[in-house]
Design a protein around this motif. Structure first.
Motif, short mmCIF file in Angstrom:
data_model
loop_
_atom_site.label_atom_id
_atom_site.label_comp_id
_atom_site.label_asym_id
_atom_site.label_seq_id
_atom_site.Cartn_x
_atom_site.Cartn_y
_atom_site.Cartn_z
N LEU A 163 -3.94 8.15 -9.98
CA LEU A 163 -4.06 6.73 -10.32
C LEU A 163 -4.49 5.95 -9.09
O LEU A 163 -4.06 6.26 -7.97
CB LEU A 163 -2.74 6.19 -10.85
N PRO A 164 -5.33 4.95 -9.26
CA PRO A 164 -5.74 4.15 -8.10
C PRO A 164 -4.58 3.34 -7.55
O PRO A 164 -3.67 2.95 -8.29
CB PRO A 164 -6.84 3.24 -8.68
N ALA A 165 -4.61 3.11 -6.25
CA ALA A 165 -3.59 2.28 -5.62
C ALA A 165 -3.89 0.82 -5.90
O ALA A 165 -4.91 0.29 -5.46
CB ALA A 165 -3.56 2.54 -4.12
N VAL A 166 -3.04 0.19 -6.68
CA VAL A 166 -3.23 -1.21 -7.05
C VAL A 166 -2.20 -2.06 -6.34
O VAL A 166 -0.99 -1.89 -6.56
CB VAL A 166 -3.10 -1.40 -8.58
N PRO A 167 -2.59 -2.94 -5.45
CA PRO A 167 -1.61 -3.78 -4.75
C PRO A 167 -0.91 -4.71 -5.73
O PRO A 167 -1.51 -5.17 -6.70
CB PRO A 167 -2.46 -4.56 -3.74
N MET A 168 0.35 -4.98 -5.47
CA MET A 168 1.14 -5.82 -6.36
C MET A 168 0.89 -7.30 -6.11
O MET A 168 1.41 -8.14 -6.83
CB MET A 168 2.63 -5.51 -6.18
#
Length: 806
Positions: free
Chosen positions: A479-484
């Motif tokens: 899964l791509p790293a998605v910043p919160m």
């Protein structure tokens, strides 16, 4: 694209089962639509040897044949003229169901028993027409199944090609992909080093008038050929993929097209006027009768193959009947060419004529394939049609593009695929599909795709090839790293949405006008000749003179809207618009764009609301101020204050005008248009406006939202009516009370300003409501009275007022 497993194995070795092969092709990007056994309805047909024949006693055209099927002898009545002892033929015994659902039974024909049927190629579904029974050459034993005897026991695979993979529209193209997957070599029937030198012909001339539409054209001449049926091996290949055998020449061109992906065509050389071939666009009014017998009218943008007098073929689509190969043909002109994909697609669509050739040309054919396919065709025709090929030939290749090298980063490949390939790993994958790889540095490879890979146009295409060869199912899932964090919103856009919501809630409607306005608007506003607001950006090519300038102000457009509404008997108007104005810059550069908000109010305060519940009062200046106040309050711009207007706008009534400013910066203004200005715009009723600089408003910081629990204790209200001079602003009195920051004061509101009876000239009565509340207890009358009296004393002292008595 259709091919059989046996045909594919002629060009590469592999051990996959048909289903495994289909799965691997699909995962490699070549989606397989069908995998099926072919000729299954011939599984029960056997091979028989005719031992003897005798005439039928009661029918002149029938014979009684004694045949041997394995070890059994059968007596079969047959009407075929070629039935004779010693030949091997297909036989359908009683109980066999032939293609089309025809079931064979024991029967009597003219009184003679018949134990089956000797079959023709047509009855077996192997030809469209046939004279006599099918003779099986090369077969020496009876009793075996027909599928085994003719090597028809095969598996058909159909691939649904995407438009970007024309290189796989051939058996060899698909074999190249299979060889890369299986790690085997590709076996080509013709290699580049075998090609002869084609430097001209003494027996015909060739001219290409548009190299863009025909980048390559190869032509050779054959003489002394014999038109005949094709040998069985060739017919079998065509039949197995649904093609209809015609004759040895046509079948050979179709076979090479399916094998190599290069459409070819054979002209009857003796039908070409003056032995000339000209590749040119059609002339207006020209017509051609194509091989399907239809007369077609040509358009000037269609590319044609012509002789000295007329068109003889539609380039890349279909040949013409006037140069067709027939049973009398002895000399051939063979064509192997590359035509522009867009041109062929347009021609085929306009003629409503789709063919196997146009299917391939529309997707793009490798220009380097033309001489290879020509050599392959010459080899086959020499073998099956006799004759000889003329030395030399013509190969015009002036429009063939040079190879292009693309840079591929190893790091980018691994980043996108989530892999850990080395440069050597990537090189190994790409060389499998004939790409030339050059090491530039530690991270960059120079990749030159082969000419048949016309779909490779950028680095991403090369990375896709690596993934395809590695195996999509081998690429790890992550899964791509998605910043919160929440993405920053455009403050200006958010503010415009909030403003629109507030104005809509206050009964306004949004207007959207052109940014192009009439030069007369400056005159209508009464601007002086030297007023800087007359300077506007003029369009070089306006739609009309009324739209020749970029607007400097939103108000004229809204006044035009007001006039139009009044003319259509809608005199109650509340409109707003947010949009850009354009301010020219010195030096002739691009204008500065400034976002503004404008509101106009006219007619009755409550519009079309029923008079039974709403008083029919006209809109006035305080409605405009109320709109501005509501807007600033809802948006929490507490720092904006109303001040006297300096009268800088000639279109504003100075007696009814206010400016808005914050921290010394002018934010906007509100007021009433002068009657002269309204008259110029053709409006006879009062119009009030609010004009705000949105960019300046966006730069302000709104007050933070504060949340408090609901009060537990009741509030106490006290009213205060004070008579002060006309020069005292009611807002100043309210602000003075609030500035005291009394702990018990919860709210201060102005609810009435009165001038009239019992109030001296030059004075006014200002009525204010003050709300008191304690967060800790219920207020007692004594505590409220003390604070209220302090407020009254402060107001009377500061504003030189007195309490109103009546």
């Amino acid at each position: 694209m259709k091919f059989t497993v046996d045909w594919l194995k002629q060009y590469t070795d592999f051990s996959y089962t048909p289903q495994e092969l289909a799965d691997r092709l699909t995962m490699a990007g070549l989606e397989v639509d069908a995998v099926e056994e072919i000729f299954t309805d011939l599984a029960d047909v056997k091979v028989a040897e005719i031992l003897s024949t005798s005439p039928h006693p009661d029918a002149d055209r029938l014979q009684i044949c004694e045949v041997l099927v394995g070890t059994e002898k059968k007596r079969i009545v047959c009407g075929a003229p070629n039935a004779r002892p010693g030949i091997f033929v297909p036989v359908a015994l009683p109980g066999v169901v032939l293609p089309g659902g025809f079931k064979i039974k024991k029967s009597k024909i003219r009184g003679q028993a018949s134990e089956g049927m000797l079959c023709s190629a047509k009855e077996l579904g192997l030809a469209d027409d046939a004279e006599g029974i099918m003779e099986l050459s090369g077969v020496s034993a009876s009793g075996q199944g027909l599928l085994q005897a003719l090597a028809l026991d095969d598996i058909l695979i159909e691939v649904d090609l995407t438009p970007n993979r024309p290189d796989c529209a051939s058996v060899i193209g698909t074999a190249r992909e299979v060889a890369a997957m299986a790690g085997t070599s590709l076996k080509l029937p013709v290699a580049g080093e075998q090609l002869p030198q084609l430097d001209g012909s003494a027996s015909f001339s060739l001219r290409v008038e548009d190299e863009k539409l025909c980048p390559r054209y190869v032509a050779r001449k054959m003489t002394g050929i014999t038109i005949a049926p094709s040998p069985w091996w060739l017919q079998k290949r065509l039949i197995s993929v649904g093609q209809r055998p015609i004759n040895n020449v046509v079948d050979a061109t179709n076979f090479v097209m399916l094998e190599m992906g290069q459409p070819l065509h054979a002209f009857d050389f003796n039908k070409l006027a003056r032995a000339e071939v000209v590749v040119r666009r059609a002339r207006r009014g020209e017509k051609i009768i194509t091989l399907d017998g239809q007369e077609r009218t040509l358009e000037p943008d269609m590319l044609m193959i012509c002789d000295a007098d007329k068109p003889v073929a539609v380039a890349g689509v279909m040949g013409g009947g006037n140069s067709e190969v027939d049973e009398n043909t002895t000399d051939l002109l063979l064509e192997s060419a590359c035509f522009n994909a867009v041109s062929v697609r347009r021609t085929a669509r306009n003629l409503n004529l789709g063919t196997d050739a146009s299917y391939r040309f529309e997707r793009g054919v490798d220009p380097q394939l033309a001489p290879l396919a020509m050599e392959r065709l010459v080899q086959i025709l020499t073998d099956i049609a006799g004759g000889s090929v003329e030395e030399g030939g013509v190969d015009l290749a002036h429009g063939v593009p040079s190879p292009t090298e693309y840079k591929l980063r190893v790091s980018q490949t691994n980043r996108l695929l989530g892999t850990h390939f080395s440069a050597s790993d990537i090189t190994a994958y790409l060389t499998k599909i004939e790409m030339a790889v050059r090491r530039i540095d530690e991270d960059i490879l120079g990749i030159t795709p082969p000419s048949f890979r016309i779909d490779i146009e950028r680095e991403a295409d090369l990375i896709e090839e690596v993934a395809r060869l590695y195996g999509y199912n081998e690429v790890g899932v992550s899964l791509p790293a998605v910043p919160m964090s929440f993405a920053d919103r455009d403050r200006g856009r958010t503010l415009r949405k909030e403003i629109a919501a507030v104005l809509l809630a206050n009964g306004c409607h949004e207007a959207i006008n052109y940014s192009f306005v009439a030069p007369e608007h400056a005159d209508y506003l009464g601007l002086a000749d030297d007023d800087h607001r007359r300077q506007a950006v003029r369009l070089l090519n306006p739609l009309t003179e009324d739209q020749s300038l970029m607007r400097r102000c939103l108000l004229p457009g809204l006044l035009e809207n007001v006039r139009r509404n009044i003319n259509y008997q809608n005199s109650d108007v509340r409109l707003f618009e947010t949009g850009k104005v354009f301010i020219p810059q010195s030096g002739g550069g691009q204008p500065r764009e400034e976002m503004r908000l404008a509101v106009v109010l006219s007619g009755r305060r409550h519009g079309r609301a029923t008079p039974l519940y709403f008083e029919q009062k006209p809109t006035d200046f305080f409605d405009a101020k109320g709109i501005a106040s509501a807007l600033l309050t809802e948006l929490r711009f507490d720092q904006v204050e109303f001040v006297d207007d300096d009268g800088s706008a000639p279109y504003v009534n100075a007696a009814q005008a206010l400016a808005m400013q914050a921290d010394g910066e002018m934010i906007g203004q509100l007021g009433c248009f002068t009657s002269e200005c309204l008259r110029r715009f053709g409006i006879k009723q009062s119009v009030y406006f609010v004009d705000i600089n949105m960019d300046a408003l966006t730069r302000l910081r709104p007050a933070p939202k504060r949340f408090a629990p609901l009060p537990k204790y009741p509030a106490v209200q006290r009213d205060l009516a004070i008579v002060v001079g006309d020069g005292v602003a009611a807002a100043d009195i309210v602000a003075a009370i609030r500035d005291r920051r009394e702990k018990l004061v919860e709210d201060v509101e102005l609810f009435d300003v009165y001038r009239g009876k019992n109030i001296y000239q030059g004075f006014k009565s200002v009525a204010i409501s003050v709300t008191y509340r304690s967060q800790d207890k219920t207020l007692q009358e004594k505590a409220v009275a003390k604070v209220h009296q302090q407020i009254v004393d402060m107001v009377l002292s500061r504003f030189d007022g007195r309490l109103r008595e009546v």
